[in-house]
Structure formats: C-alpha cells, structure tokens
Design an enzyme around this catalytic site. Sequence first.
Site, PDB file in Angstrom:
ATOM      1  N   ILE A 153      40.524  40.576  45.058  1.00 52.85           N
ATOM      2  CA  ILE A 153      39.537  39.579  45.449  1.00 52.85           C
ATOM      3  C   ILE A 153      39.158  39.760  46.916  1.00 52.85           C
ATOM      4  O   ILE A 153      39.973  40.248  47.716  1.00 52.85           O
ATOM      5  CB  ILE A 153      40.065  38.149  45.163  1.00 52.85           C
ATOM      6  CG1 ILE A 153      38.977  37.097  45.374  1.00 52.85           C
ATOM      7  CG2 ILE A 153      41.333  37.857  45.931  1.00 52.85           C
ATOM      8  CD1 ILE A 153      39.335  35.704  44.851  1.00 52.85           C
ATOM      9  N   CYS A 154      37.932  39.393  47.232  1.00 56.04           N
ATOM     10  CA  CYS A 154      37.391  39.392  48.596  1.00 56.04           C
ATOM     11  C   CYS A 154      37.257  40.826  49.116  1.00 56.04           C
ATOM     12  O   CYS A 154      36.512  41.605  48.560  1.00 56.04           O
ATOM     13  CB  CYS A 154      38.258  38.513  49.492  1.00 56.04           C
ATOM     14  SG  CYS A 154      37.492  38.070  51.063  1.00 56.04           S
ATOM     15  N   ALA A 155      37.982  41.189  50.140  1.00 58.21           N
ATOM     16  CA  ALA A 155      37.911  42.541  50.688  1.00 58.21           C
ATOM     17  C   ALA A 155      38.795  43.527  49.921  1.00 58.21           C
ATOM     18  O   ALA A 155      38.589  44.739  50.000  1.00 58.21           O
ATOM     19  CB  ALA A 155      38.326  42.524  52.157  1.00 58.21           C
TER      20      ALA A 155
END
Length: 181
Positions: free
Chosen positions: A100-102
């Site tokens: 998730i995210c980066a």
Amino acid sequence: MVVEFLAPGFEEAEAVIPVDVLRRAGQTVLTVGLSGKEVTGSHGITLTADEAADGFVLPKSAELVILPGGMPGTRNLDASEIVAKTLMEADRRGIFLGAICAAPLVLGNKGLLQGHKATIFPGMEDELPSGVFTPEPLVESGRIITGRAGGVAFEYALLLVEKLMGRDRAQEIKETLHPIW
C-alpha cells in the site's frame, strides 16, 4: 498465516489497520520488525513487532505477505535482503502479496509486478519500475493487491480478508466496523 514487515519509518495506519482487520477475521498475523522488535513509524509511533527479522524464514503456512508504505519505511523495505528473499520465496510459492501507498515500488523493484496492474501513492507513478500503473484506489491483479494511500487502508484490509477467507467473511468484518462508506 499473514506476514507483515515493519521497517523504520513505516506509515502507522497502513501497518496497523490491516493487522487489526485481518486478526478480527481470525487470521494469524505475524509482524516482523526489520530493526528489531521495536520499530518506530514515520510519525513517531513505536510498535512492538511479534519478532525481529534476524534469521526470519517465511513460514510454510504463509498465505500473504504485506508491506505498509510510508517514508523512509518503503526505502528501508526495498533495501532489506530479508524482505527481498521473502518476496522471492512468496512469489515462488504463488502466495498473495499486498503493498500500500509507496510500498508497491518494492514489488516493482523486485520484478514482481511484471504483467500486473498496480497503484502507488500519487506523485510516485514514475517510481513504479514494472507493471502497469492505474490510478485506482485499490488494484487486484492476480495474486497482487495494491492500495494507493493510507486513506484506503480499511478497504485494502477488507480486500485482503476477502482474498484469504472469502467475500462473506470480509462483509461480516466490514459490518462490525460500522463503516460510513
């Protein structure tokens, strides 16, 4: 069993929400700290991992490996030989991978997104070295599940539950959370 790596500088919500939701669903979740059992996130919150990464071997019962984002947590995950070895073993076994995210950049840098769609934190699209970027908040591509940012952490966690335990179980857990979405 689910394995989640915690690297110094991880995004706290992206780490805690999936662990919480998966455990509510009845999954065994093992958190593994790259810097030892105590790991501090990007906002200064320190969590105690279930075990330190020294000598970690992916359990035979593992069904999913998840990576929370955050900075510099994602860079620390990407630099870890233990994470790389674990991801390669998980790929070899054909188990689910979540980021998730980066953190999808870690999967991309290891070549695990080849032939898959994925999402990543807004503004980091150029850092997704392989795979096909899509701006969707959640992307499921084969056995790889990616989330765009911390704002979708609950939906991401529920999708992980669905993949491991079925749609009905995910819906049951969603109802216990009293969602507004």
